[in-house]
Design an enzyme around this catalytic site. Structure first.
Site, PDB file in Angstrom:
ATOM      1  N   ASP A  29       3.950  -3.354  -5.263  1.00 36.53           N
ATOM      2  CA  ASP A  29       3.636  -2.168  -5.841  1.00 36.53           C
ATOM      3  C   ASP A  29       4.298  -2.269  -7.292  1.00 36.53           C
ATOM      4  O   ASP A  29       5.175  -2.965  -7.317  1.00 36.53           O
ATOM      5  CB  ASP A  29       4.343  -1.122  -5.038  1.00 36.53           C
ATOM      6  CG  ASP A  29       3.876   0.461  -5.639  1.00 36.53           C
ATOM      7  OD1 ASP A  29       3.337   1.195  -4.822  1.00 36.53           O
ATOM      8  OD2 ASP A  29       4.095   0.618  -6.733  1.00 36.53           O
ATOM      9  N   ILE A  30       3.481  -1.557  -8.271  1.00 34.59           N
ATOM     10  CA  ILE A  30       3.882  -1.919  -9.680  1.00 34.59           C
ATOM     11  C   ILE A  30       5.135  -0.954 -10.112  1.00 34.59           C
ATOM     12  O   ILE A  30       5.870  -1.096 -11.026  1.00 34.59           O
ATOM     13  CB  ILE A  30       2.649  -1.535 -10.373  1.00 34.59           C
ATOM     14  CG1 ILE A  30       2.626  -2.132 -11.931  1.00 34.59           C
ATOM     15  CG2 ILE A  30       2.430  -0.031 -10.636  1.00 34.59           C
ATOM     16  CD1 ILE A  30       1.371  -2.046 -12.596  1.00 34.59           C
ATOM     17  N   ASN A  85      -0.291   8.026   2.354  1.00 28.76           N
ATOM     18  CA  ASN A  85      -0.305   9.311   1.768  1.00 28.76           C
ATOM     19  C   ASN A  85      -1.675   9.759   1.782  1.00 28.76           C
ATOM     20  O   ASN A  85      -2.554   9.017   1.315  1.00 28.76           O
ATOM     21  CB  ASN A  85       0.438   9.208   0.434  1.00 28.76           C
ATOM     22  CG  ASN A  85       1.706   9.096   0.436  1.00 28.76           C
ATOM     23  OD1 ASN A  85       2.672   9.189   1.392  1.00 28.76           O
ATOM     24  ND2 ASN A  85       2.148   8.218  -0.701  1.00 28.76           N
ATOM     25  N   GLY A  91       0.317  13.537  -1.486  1.00 32.04           N
ATOM     26  CA  GLY A  91       1.008  12.915  -2.786  1.00 32.04           C
ATOM     27  C   GLY A  91       0.288  11.600  -2.843  1.00 32.04           C
ATOM     28  O   GLY A  91       0.587  10.848  -3.645  1.00 32.04           O
ATOM     29  N   GLN A  92      -1.094  11.522  -2.399  1.00 32.58           N
ATOM     30  CA  GLN A  92      -1.886  10.440  -2.714  1.00 32.58           C
ATOM     31  C   GLN A  92      -2.205  10.389  -4.133  1.00 32.58           C
ATOM     32  O   GLN A  92      -2.688  11.410  -4.660  1.00 32.58           O
ATOM     33  CB  GLN A  92      -3.034  10.377  -1.966  1.00 32.58           C
ATOM     34  CG  GLN A  92      -4.022   9.201  -1.992  1.00 32.58           C
ATOM     35  CD  GLN A  92      -5.279   9.160  -1.127  1.00 32.58           C
ATOM     36  OE1 GLN A  92      -5.214  10.039  -0.123  1.00 32.58           O
ATOM     37  NE2 GLN A  92      -6.032   7.857  -1.038  1.00 32.58           N
ATOM     38  N   HIS A  98      -4.435   2.965   1.512  1.00 30.51           N
ATOM     39  CA  HIS A  98      -3.333   1.899   1.380  1.00 30.51           C
ATOM     40  C   HIS A  98      -2.230   2.356   1.980  1.00 30.51           C
ATOM     41  O   HIS A  98      -1.650   3.292   2.322  1.00 30.51           O
ATOM     42  CB  HIS A  98      -2.772   1.751  -0.345  1.00 30.51           C
ATOM     43  CG  HIS A  98      -2.555   2.948  -0.918  1.00 30.51           C
ATOM     44  ND1 HIS A  98      -3.648   3.764  -1.401  1.00 30.51           N
ATOM     45  CD2 HIS A  98      -1.258   3.747  -1.274  1.00 30.51           C
ATOM     46  CE1 HIS A  98      -2.861   4.933  -2.162  1.00 30.51           C
ATOM     47  NE2 HIS A  98      -1.466   4.839  -1.975  1.00 30.51           N
ATOM     48  N   HIS A 100       1.714   1.923   2.215  1.00 31.66           N
ATOM     49  CA  HIS A 100       3.046   1.371   1.578  1.00 31.66           C
ATOM     50  C   HIS A 100       4.046   0.703   2.785  1.00 31.66           C
ATOM     51  O   HIS A 100       4.158   1.400   3.789  1.00 31.66           O
ATOM     52  CB  HIS A 100       3.799   2.629   1.241  1.00 31.66           C
ATOM     53  CG  HIS A 100       3.204   3.446  -0.061  1.00 31.66           C
ATOM     54  ND1 HIS A 100       3.497   3.180  -1.234  1.00 31.66           N
ATOM     55  CD2 HIS A 100       2.163   4.339  -0.070  1.00 31.66           C
ATOM     56  CE1 HIS A 100       2.832   4.201  -2.154  1.00 31.66           C
ATOM     57  NE2 HIS A 100       2.013   4.534  -1.320  1.00 31.66           N
TER      58      HIS A 100
HETATM   59  P1  5GP Z   1      -0.114   6.806  -3.527  1.00 30.25           P
HETATM   60  O1  5GP Z   1       0.953   7.753  -4.409  1.00 30.25           O
HETATM   61  O2  5GP Z   1      -1.430   6.822  -3.767  1.00 30.25           O
HETATM   62  O3  5GP Z   1       0.343   6.891  -2.050  1.00 30.25           O
HETATM   63  O4  5GP Z   1       0.395   5.560  -4.084  1.00 30.25           O
HETATM   64  C1  5GP Z   1      -0.189   4.611  -5.055  1.00 30.25           C
HETATM   65  C2  5GP Z   1       0.866   3.559  -5.337  1.00 30.25           C
HETATM   66  O5  5GP Z   1      -0.232   2.501  -5.939  1.00 30.25           O
HETATM   67  C3  5GP Z   1       2.218   4.024  -6.092  1.00 30.25           C
HETATM   68  O6  5GP Z   1       3.150   3.528  -5.490  1.00 30.25           O
HETATM   69  C4  5GP Z   1       1.763   3.320  -7.347  1.00 30.25           C
HETATM   70  O7  5GP Z   1       3.146   2.639  -7.970  1.00 30.25           O
HETATM   71  C5  5GP Z   1       0.865   2.074  -6.989  1.00 30.25           C
HETATM   72  N1  5GP Z   1       0.098   1.398  -8.226  1.00 30.25           N
HETATM   73  C6  5GP Z   1      -0.477   2.375  -9.130  1.00 30.25           C
HETATM   74  N2  5GP Z   1      -1.385   1.649  -9.882  1.00 30.25           N
HETATM   75  C7  5GP Z   1      -0.949   0.276  -9.588  1.00 30.25           C
HETATM   76  C8  5GP Z   1      -1.463  -0.957 -10.126  1.00 30.25           C
HETATM   77  O8  5GP Z   1      -2.247  -1.009 -11.091  1.00 30.25           O
HETATM   78  N3  5GP Z   1      -0.942  -1.971  -9.466  1.00 30.25           N
HETATM   79  C9  5GP Z   1       0.112  -2.192  -8.420  1.00 30.25           C
HETATM   80  N4  5GP Z   1       0.236  -3.034  -7.822  1.00 30.25           N
HETATM   81  N5  5GP Z   1       0.330  -0.932  -7.971  1.00 30.25           N
HETATM   82  C10 5GP Z   1       0.105   0.274  -8.618  1.00 30.25           C
END
Ligand code: 5GP
Ligand code: ZN
Length: 112
Positions: A29-30, A85, A91-92, A98, A100
């Site tokens: 994760d970034i 999520n 919280g998506q 994906h 986590h």
């Molecule tokens: P969500 O909130 O949709 O469950 O999680 C999305 C996740 O994707 C977040 O934890 C966010 O840090 C990660 N993320 C968003 N953009 C990027 C990216 O460009 N590269 C990577 N490696 N992770 C990302």
């Protein structure tokens, strides 16, 4: 193609990949929320968990199995959390499903 994670699958956006096969990709994760925080995504574009179909059941199982295998490889013997999520209330923020995987710190329950 206007999906961030489809672009990572295609290699158009770089990611620190941990694993890849014909069905899934896993990458760090970034914005890590724990010492270990990576994502397992299907190569197939599925926007949210609501959009998972009967035909995706094996794929979903493969995501979960990949998550636990990589968590072990990343040293999460003491435990970890695997979470997905779904949509606004979940919280998506990226609309390509994906999983986590967070580990190597004590995680609180329930999440905020
Ligand atoms: P969500 O909130 O949709 O469950 O999680 C999305 C996740 O994707 C977040 O934890 C966010 O840090 C990660 N993320 C968003 N953009 C990027 C990216 O460009 N590269 C990577 N490696 N992770 C990302
Ligand atoms: Zn996508």
């Amino acid at each position: 193609m206007d999906c961030l994670f489809c672009k990572i699958v295609a290699g158009d956006i770089p990611a620190r990949k941990l694993y890849e096969d014909d069905q899934v990709v896993a990458f760090h994760d970034i914005g890590p929320q724990a010492p270990v925080h990576f994502l397992v995504i299907p190569k197939k574009h599925i926007a949210t968990l609501h959009d998972l179909g009967e035909e995706d059941k094996a794929l979903a199982g493969h995501m979960l199995f990949t998550a636990q295998r990589l968590a072990k490889e990343q040293g999460c013997e003491q435990g970890f959390r695997a979470v997905m999520n779904c949509n606004e209330d979940g919280g998506q923020t990226v609309y390509h499903i994906h999983m986590h995987v967070l580990g190597k710190r004590q995680l609180a329950w329930p999440p905020g």
